[in-house]
Design a protein around this motif. Structure first.
Motif, short mmCIF file in Angstrom:
data_model
loop_
_atom_site.label_atom_id
_atom_site.label_comp_id
_atom_site.label_asym_id
_atom_site.label_seq_id
_atom_site.Cartn_x
_atom_site.Cartn_y
_atom_site.Cartn_z
N ILE A 161 6.71 -8.52 14.13
CA ILE A 161 5.50 -7.94 14.71
C ILE A 161 4.39 -8.98 14.62
N GLU A 162 3.86 -9.36 15.78
CA GLU A 162 2.77 -10.32 15.80
C GLU A 162 1.44 -9.58 15.85
N ALA A 163 0.65 -9.74 14.83
CA ALA A 163 -0.69 -9.14 14.77
C ALA A 163 -1.61 -10.19 14.17
N SER A 164 -2.78 -10.33 14.75
CA SER A 164 -3.72 -11.30 14.22
C SER A 164 -4.41 -10.74 12.98
N PHE A 165 -4.97 -11.64 12.20
CA PHE A 165 -5.75 -11.23 11.03
C PHE A 165 -6.85 -10.26 11.47
N ASP A 166 -7.52 -10.59 12.59
CA ASP A 166 -8.61 -9.75 13.10
C ASP A 166 -8.11 -8.36 13.52
N ASP A 167 -6.93 -8.29 14.14
CA ASP A 167 -6.37 -7.00 14.52
C ASP A 167 -6.18 -6.10 13.30
N ILE A 168 -5.65 -6.68 12.25
CA ILE A 168 -5.42 -5.91 11.02
C ILE A 168 -6.74 -5.55 10.37
N ALA A 169 -7.67 -6.50 10.33
CA ALA A 169 -8.96 -6.26 9.70
C ALA A 169 -9.73 -5.13 10.39
N LEU A 170 -9.58 -4.99 11.70
CA LEU A 170 -10.27 -3.93 12.42
C LEU A 170 -9.85 -2.53 11.95
N LEU A 171 -8.66 -2.44 11.38
CA LEU A 171 -8.19 -1.15 10.89
C LEU A 171 -8.88 -0.74 9.59
N GLY A 172 -9.52 -1.70 8.93
CA GLY A 172 -10.21 -1.40 7.68
C GLY A 172 -9.26 -1.34 6.50
N HIS A 173 -9.77 -0.85 5.39
CA HIS A 173 -8.97 -0.74 4.18
C HIS A 173 -9.35 0.54 3.46
N THR A 174 -8.50 0.92 2.52
CA THR A 174 -8.80 2.04 1.63
C THR A 174 -8.83 1.51 0.21
N GLU A 175 -9.39 2.29 -0.68
CA GLU A 175 -9.41 1.94 -2.09
C GLU A 175 -8.84 3.09 -2.90
N SER A 176 -8.20 2.73 -3.99
CA SER A 176 -7.62 3.74 -4.87
C SER A 176 -7.69 3.24 -6.31
N TRP A 177 -7.46 4.13 -7.23
CA TRP A 177 -7.42 3.80 -8.65
C TRP A 177 -6.11 4.34 -9.20
N ASP A 178 -5.46 3.53 -10.03
CA ASP A 178 -4.21 3.99 -10.63
C ASP A 178 -4.49 4.76 -11.91
N ASP A 179 -3.43 5.21 -12.56
CA ASP A 179 -3.56 6.02 -13.78
C ASP A 179 -4.23 5.28 -14.93
N GLU A 180 -4.24 3.96 -14.86
CA GLU A 180 -4.85 3.15 -15.92
C GLU A 180 -6.29 2.76 -15.58
N GLY A 181 -6.81 3.28 -14.46
CA GLY A 181 -8.18 2.98 -14.08
C GLY A 181 -8.35 1.69 -13.30
N GLN A 182 -7.25 1.05 -12.90
CA GLN A 182 -7.32 -0.18 -12.12
C GLN A 182 -7.66 0.16 -10.68
N ARG A 183 -8.64 -0.51 -10.13
CA ARG A 183 -9.04 -0.33 -8.74
C ARG A 183 -8.18 -1.20 -7.84
N TRP A 184 -7.76 -0.65 -6.70
CA TRP A 184 -6.92 -1.36 -5.74
C TRP A 184 -7.52 -1.23 -4.34
N VAL A 185 -7.36 -2.28 -3.53
CA VAL A 185 -7.64 -2.19 -2.10
C VAL A 185 -6.30 -2.17 -1.39
N ASN A 186 -6.24 -1.40 -0.32
CA ASN A 186 -4.99 -1.20 0.41
C ASN A 186 -5.25 -1.38 1.90
N VAL A 187 -4.35 -2.10 2.58
CA VAL A 187 -4.40 -2.21 4.03
C VAL A 187 -3.06 -1.74 4.58
N ASP A 188 -3.10 -1.03 5.69
CA ASP A 188 -1.89 -0.42 6.25
C ASP A 188 -1.81 -0.68 7.75
#
Length: 73
Positions: A39-66
């Motif tokens: 699948i060919e997708a540019s960095f900008d194409d993916i970036a336009l989708l944005g990101h989400t953030e979450s925290w795990d059970d240990e309180g670690q913050r994560w950024v997620n892109v899908d």
């Protein structure tokens, strides 16, 4: 059948530059994963989708892109 591809990175602090760096790293990882699946997708194409953030059970913050799409082939 569509498939979801994702990448995540931990965030060490609330510093905006660190959050942005984590998002960039996750976006680049996802771009490479998509390429590996034909699948060919540019960095900008993916970036336009944005990101989400979450925290795990240990309180670690994560950024997620899908990305949801059809595998190549």
């Amino acid at each position: 059948m569509s498939q979801t591809y994702s990448a995540s990175r931990p965030v060490a602090s609330d510093n905006p530059e660190e959050v942005a760096a984590a998002v960039r790293a996750a976006t680049e990882e996802l771009r490479e994963t998509l390429r590996g699946h034909g699948i060919e997708a540019s960095f900008d194409d993916i970036a336009l989708l944005g990101h989400t953030e979450s925290w795990d059970d240990e309180g670690q913050r994560w950024v997620n892109v899908d990305w949801e799409g059809e595998p190549a082939g």
